[in-house]
Scaffold this motif. Structure first.
Motif, PDB file in Angstrom:
ATOM      1  N   GLU A 119     -66.627  -0.588 -44.432  1.00  0.00           N
ATOM      2  CA  GLU A 119     -67.985  -0.604 -43.888  1.00  0.00           C
ATOM      3  C   GLU A 119     -68.964  -1.269 -44.851  1.00  0.00           C
ATOM      4  OE1 GLU A 119     -67.974   3.312 -41.015  1.00  0.00           O
ATOM      5  OE2 GLU A 119     -68.213   3.618 -43.173  1.00  0.00           O
ATOM      6  N   ALA A 120     -68.787  -1.052 -46.137  1.00  0.00           N
ATOM      7  CA  ALA A 120     -69.671  -1.674 -47.134  1.00  0.00           C
ATOM      8  C   ALA A 120     -69.498  -3.189 -47.123  1.00  0.00           C
ATOM      9  CB  ALA A 120     -69.379  -1.115 -48.522  1.00  0.00           C
TER      10      ALA A 120
ATOM     11  N   SER B 149     -65.161   3.701 -45.926  1.00  0.00           N
ATOM     12  CA  SER B 149     -66.465   3.366 -46.523  1.00  0.00           C
ATOM     13  C   SER B 149     -66.431   2.012 -47.229  1.00  0.00           C
ATOM     14  CB  SER B 149     -66.905   4.462 -47.493  1.00  0.00           C
ATOM     15  OG  SER B 149     -65.960   4.615 -48.535  1.00  0.00           O
TER      16      SER B 149
ATOM     17  N   TYR C  27     -68.459  -4.992 -44.588  1.00  0.00           N
ATOM     18  CA  TYR C  27     -69.039  -5.443 -43.320  1.00  0.00           C
ATOM     19  C   TYR C  27     -70.557  -5.572 -43.433  1.00  0.00           C
ATOM     20  CZ  TYR C  27     -70.567  -5.373 -38.471  1.00  0.00           C
ATOM     21  OH  TYR C  27     -71.191  -5.677 -37.277  1.00  0.00           O
ATOM     22  N   GLU C  28     -71.198  -4.623 -44.052  1.00  0.00           N
ATOM     23  CA  GLU C  28     -72.659  -4.628 -44.164  1.00  0.00           C
ATOM     24  C   GLU C  28     -73.181  -5.836 -44.937  1.00  0.00           C
ATOM     25  OE1 GLU C  28     -74.934  -2.817 -42.586  1.00  0.00           O
ATOM     26  OE2 GLU C  28     -73.241  -1.905 -41.547  1.00  0.00           O
TER      27      GLU C  28
END
Length: 95
Positions: free
Chosen positions: A53-54, A50, A56-57
């Motif tokens: 992914e955070a 997570s 990356y966002e």
């Protein structure tokens, strides 16, 4: 950031007082204009998926994220990672 990860692992300990450089990659990544490749093992026991992914966002394009299902933190080389890195670099190679 390192600070965010440490606070997640040790929620009742004042880790902010002990960390000299909180390594705020969340603040720095937005300034990077070059192509970015994010690589993460789904079974990573050190950095939660997570968190990857955070990051990356909030990164600007161009970007790509590769998640290796069978990998953790230190065994990503066992995945097809090297070939994937080469393909990513070749996509943006303007030589």
């Amino acid at each position: 950031s390192v600070l965010s990860l440490a606070q997640t692992i040790y929620p009742y300990f004042p880790v902010a007082l002990l960390i000299k450089d909180p390594f705020r990659s969340d603040l720095r990544i937005a300034k990077v204009r070059q192509p970015k490749l994010f690589i993460h093992g789904r079974r990573d026991p050190i950095i939660p998926l997570s968190s990857g992914e955070a990051l990356y966002e909030i990164a600007s394009k161009p970007k790509q994220m590769l998640i290796y299902d069978g990998s953790g933190h230190n065994d990503l080389w066992d995945a097809p990672m090297v070939d994937d890195i080469i393909r990513f670099v070749e996509r943006f190679n303007h030589a």
